[in-house]
Motif scaffolding. Structure first.
Motif, PDB file in Angstrom:
ATOM      1  N   MET A 165      24.204 -31.013  -1.412  1.00 39.92           N
ATOM      2  CA  MET A 165      25.148 -30.986  -0.288  1.00 39.92           C
ATOM      3  C   MET A 165      25.610 -32.396   0.073  1.00 39.92           C
ATOM      4  N   PHE A 166      24.658 -33.323   0.110  1.00 38.99           N
ATOM      5  CA  PHE A 166      24.994 -34.710   0.448  1.00 38.99           C
ATOM      6  C   PHE A 166      25.943 -35.311  -0.584  1.00 38.99           C
ATOM      7  N   GLU A 167      25.686 -35.031  -1.862  1.00 35.12           N
ATOM      8  CA  GLU A 167      26.549 -35.548  -2.920  1.00 35.12           C
ATOM      9  C   GLU A 167      27.961 -34.979  -2.801  1.00 35.12           C
ATOM     10  N   GLN A 168      28.063 -33.716  -2.416  1.00 33.28           N
ATOM     11  CA  GLN A 168      29.382 -33.112  -2.226  1.00 33.28           C
ATOM     12  C   GLN A 168      30.129 -33.789  -1.092  1.00 33.28           C
ATOM     13  N   PHE A 169      29.394 -34.113  -0.014  1.00 27.75           N
ATOM     14  CA  PHE A 169      30.014 -34.807   1.106  1.00 27.75           C
ATOM     15  C   PHE A 169      30.550 -36.168   0.671  1.00 27.75           C
ATOM     16  N   LEU A 170      29.750 -36.885  -0.122  1.00 21.38           N
ATOM     17  CA  LEU A 170      30.185 -38.198  -0.597  1.00 21.38           C
ATOM     18  C   LEU A 170      31.437 -38.097  -1.446  1.00 21.38           C
ATOM     19  N   GLU A 171      31.496 -37.094  -2.301  1.00 16.21           N
ATOM     20  CA  GLU A 171      32.681 -36.934  -3.144  1.00 16.21           C
ATOM     21  C   GLU A 171      33.919 -36.689  -2.299  1.00 16.21           C
ATOM     22  N   ILE A 172      33.790 -35.894  -1.249  1.00 18.66           N
ATOM     23  CA  ILE A 172      34.910 -35.653  -0.338  1.00 18.66           C
ATOM     24  C   ILE A 172      35.320 -36.960   0.345  1.00 18.66           C
ATOM     25  N   ALA A 173      34.322 -37.750   0.734  1.00 16.00           N
ATOM     26  CA  ALA A 173      34.596 -39.031   1.394  1.00 16.00           C
ATOM     27  C   ALA A 173      35.296 -39.985   0.439  1.00 16.00           C
ATOM     28  N   PHE A 174      34.869 -40.012  -0.814  1.00 17.70           N
ATOM     29  CA  PHE A 174      35.507 -40.896  -1.799  1.00 17.70           C
ATOM     30  C   PHE A 174      36.960 -40.494  -2.028  1.00 17.70           C
ATOM     31  N   GLU A 175      37.191 -39.195  -2.157  1.00 16.93           N
ATOM     32  CA  GLU A 175      38.561 -38.718  -2.376  1.00 16.93           C
ATOM     33  C   GLU A 175      39.456 -39.078  -1.198  1.00 16.93           C
ATOM     34  N   ALA A 176      38.879 -39.041   0.005  1.00 16.80           N
ATOM     35  CA  ALA A 176      39.642 -39.360   1.220  1.00 16.80           C
ATOM     36  C   ALA A 176      39.999 -40.840   1.317  1.00 16.80           C
ATOM     37  N   GLU A 177      39.342 -41.679   0.526  1.00 14.60           N
ATOM     38  CA  GLU A 177      39.633 -43.115   0.563  1.00 14.60           C
ATOM     39  C   GLU A 177      41.084 -43.412   0.195  1.00 14.60           C
ATOM     40  N   LEU A 178      41.690 -42.546  -0.573  1.00 16.61           N
ATOM     41  CA  LEU A 178      43.060 -42.774  -1.026  1.00 16.61           C
ATOM     42  C   LEU A 178      44.081 -41.985  -0.214  1.00 16.61           C
ATOM     43  N   ASP A 179      43.638 -41.368   0.858  1.00 17.00           N
ATOM     44  CA  ASP A 179      44.515 -40.555   1.698  1.00 17.00           C
ATOM     45  C   ASP A 179      45.370 -41.463   2.576  1.00 17.00           C
ATOM     46  N   THR A 180      46.668 -41.382   2.427  1.00 17.03           N
ATOM     47  CA  THR A 180      47.575 -42.186   3.247  1.00 17.03           C
ATOM     48  C   THR A 180      48.293 -41.335   4.297  1.00 17.03           C
ATOM     49  N   SER A 181      47.742 -40.158   4.564  1.00 16.79           N
ATOM     50  CA  SER A 181      48.322 -39.271   5.581  1.00 16.79           C
ATOM     51  C   SER A 181      47.917 -39.730   6.982  1.00 16.79           C
ATOM     52  N   GLU A 182      48.745 -39.393   7.952  1.00 16.17           N
ATOM     53  CA  GLU A 182      48.445 -39.703   9.350  1.00 16.17           C
ATOM     54  C   GLU A 182      48.037 -38.409  10.048  1.00 16.17           C
ATOM     55  N   HIS A 183      46.755 -38.132  10.036  1.00 16.25           N
ATOM     56  CA  HIS A 183      46.248 -36.890  10.602  1.00 16.25           C
ATOM     57  C   HIS A 183      46.289 -36.933  12.132  1.00 16.25           C
ATOM     58  N   PRO A 184      46.549 -35.800  12.780  1.00 16.24           N
ATOM     59  CA  PRO A 184      46.677 -35.757  14.241  1.00 16.24           C
ATOM     60  C   PRO A 184      45.474 -36.323  14.985  1.00 16.24           C
ATOM     61  N   GLU A 210      28.894 -54.033  -0.268  1.00 14.71           N
ATOM     62  CA  GLU A 210      28.521 -52.657   0.017  1.00 14.71           C
ATOM     63  C   GLU A 210      29.342 -52.171   1.209  1.00 14.71           C
ATOM     64  N   GLY A 211      29.354 -50.885   1.403  1.00 18.94           N
ATOM     65  CA  GLY A 211      30.045 -50.330   2.554  1.00 18.94           C
ATOM     66  C   GLY A 211      29.472 -48.986   2.915  1.00 18.94           C
ATOM     67  N   THR A 212      29.664 -48.579   4.163  1.00 19.37           N
ATOM     68  CA  THR A 212      29.236 -47.257   4.600  1.00 19.37           C
ATOM     69  C   THR A 212      30.451 -46.370   4.769  1.00 19.37           C
ATOM     70  N   LEU A 213      30.385 -45.176   4.230  1.00 17.11           N
ATOM     71  CA  LEU A 213      31.473 -44.206   4.397  1.00 17.11           C
ATOM     72  C   LEU A 213      31.161 -43.332   5.605  1.00 17.11           C
ATOM     73  N   PHE A 214      31.010 -44.012   6.727  1.00 19.72           N
ATOM     74  CA  PHE A 214      30.676 -43.337   7.982  1.00 19.72           C
ATOM     75  C   PHE A 214      31.439 -44.066   9.073  1.00 19.72           C
ATOM     76  N   ASP A 215      32.694 -43.693   9.239  1.00 15.80           N
ATOM     77  CA  ASP A 215      33.618 -44.472  10.052  1.00 15.80           C
ATOM     78  C   ASP A 215      33.737 -43.892  11.461  1.00 15.80           C
ATOM     79  N   ARG A 216      33.334 -44.681  12.453  1.00 19.09           N
ATOM     80  CA  ARG A 216      33.423 -44.243  13.845  1.00 19.09           C
ATOM     81  C   ARG A 216      34.403 -45.144  14.590  1.00 19.09           C
ATOM     82  N   PRO A 217      35.087 -44.613  15.593  1.00 21.89           N
ATOM     83  CA  PRO A 217      36.057 -45.418  16.331  1.00 21.89           C
ATOM     84  C   PRO A 217      35.480 -46.691  16.944  1.00 21.89           C
ATOM     85  N   ASP A 218      34.214 -46.661  17.363  1.00 18.82           N
ATOM     86  CA  ASP A 218      33.647 -47.844  18.015  1.00 18.82           C
ATOM     87  C   ASP A 218      33.241 -48.922  17.030  1.00 18.82           C
ATOM     88  N   VAL A 219      32.925 -48.540  15.809  1.00 17.82           N
ATOM     89  CA  VAL A 219      32.438 -49.489  14.807  1.00 17.82           C
ATOM     90  C   VAL A 219      33.416 -49.656  13.646  1.00 17.82           C
TER      91      VAL A 219
END
Length: 293
Positions: free
Chosen positions: A1-20, A112-121
């Protein structure tokens, strides 16, 4: 499950959409408002043409937005940064022109980087130059990699709006490492961390600092304005001090945190290569990078 989440996060790295949900954060985080956005973009475009201080490779809305968001939609400040960006690109074409983008995977663990992006950090980026062996590749390759990270990262509206926080980990830094850090290298790093590149650095944190700290301060402080310098914090080996600034939820275990989804630059670039599309290739080639199949 964790690996699937990471793959989704990696794919989202190239997303240039402006989500609501992302755009709902824009007014607070970067001063962007739907009613005035188009006017601000046009004002910046007009300012570029009227002042003639730079010749950007692009003048489309998406590109100009990067600089407006980085400077909280204050148009004169965005223009000054755009001028610095263009000047930087003209001064140091060797950092991107004819650089084989995915060959930079060899840098390995230095970033290195964390794929855990929060508005405050925002995105937590970690520089671990002590893991780099100067005998394997030159310091310029580290700078080229930092350049690639910035160019790829600032394509993303999410990164433009959320910004980021960086940790500079000096563990393992030796005299051999220190000898490679020239004023030019220091200046290039500062430019890529927000002086010239349109990124929003919330704060920077130096950990595991040792005898090298004096050299670090001397070289970098000359290029950093006092307001920005106040956002740089020195923690030594005190992880509790670091955690007072960055929620442990956003930190890897190494720094007393609980975040599991942190990756090396080698893994990140491998996933960028996997999920990239024609638009990505076109934009990176326009900058000057070589994209090999």
């Amino acid at each position: 499950m964790f690996e699937q989440f990471l793959e989704i996060a990696f794919e989202a790295e190239l997303d240039t959409s402006e989500h609501p949900e992302l755009m709902a954060l824009a007014p607070e985080l970067c001063g962007e408002h739907p009613a005035t956005r188009a006017a601000a973009i046009q004002e910046l475009r007009d300012m570029v043409y009227e002042r003639g201080e730079c010749s950007p490779r692009r003048m489309d809305d998406a590109f100009l937005l990067r600089f407006l968001r980085a400077r909280r939609f204050v148009v004169p400040r965005a223009h000054r940064q755009l001028v610095r960006y263009c000047t930087f690109m003209e001064q140091y074409p060797e950092l991107y022109k004819d650089v084989d983008l995915f060959s930079l995977i060899r840098v390995g663990h230095a970033y290195e980087g964390t794929l855990f992006d929060r508005p405050d950090v925002g995105r937590v980026s970690i520089f671990r130059f002590g893991t780099w062996d100067p005998n394997e590749y030159p310091v310029e390759d580290l700078v080229k990699t930092g350049m690639a990270i910035m160019e790829i990262g600032t394509r993303s509206p999410k990164m433009q709006i959320l910004g980021g926080t960086c940790i500079v980990d000096l563990e393992g830094v030796t005299l051999k490492h220190a000898a490679t850090l020239t004023p030019t290298i220091a200046y290039q790093i500062v430019c890529m961390m927000g002086l010239a590149h349109p990124c929003r650095l919330k704060s920077a944190h130096v950990v595991n600092n040792n005898w090298f700290l004096g050299t670090f301060v001397y070289l970098f402080k000359r290029f950093i304005d006092p307001k920005t310098w106040k956002r740089i914090h020195f923690h030594g080996h005190d992880l509790k001090s670091l955690q007072q600034h960055i929620d442990p939820e956003c930190l890897p275990v190494r720094y007393g945190g609980t975040c599991r989804n942190h990756v090396t630059i080698a893994t990140w670039l491998e996933k960028i290569r996997k999920y990239r599309d024609e638009k990505f290739d076109k934009e990176m080639k326009e900058i000057g990078y070589i994209i090999k199949e």
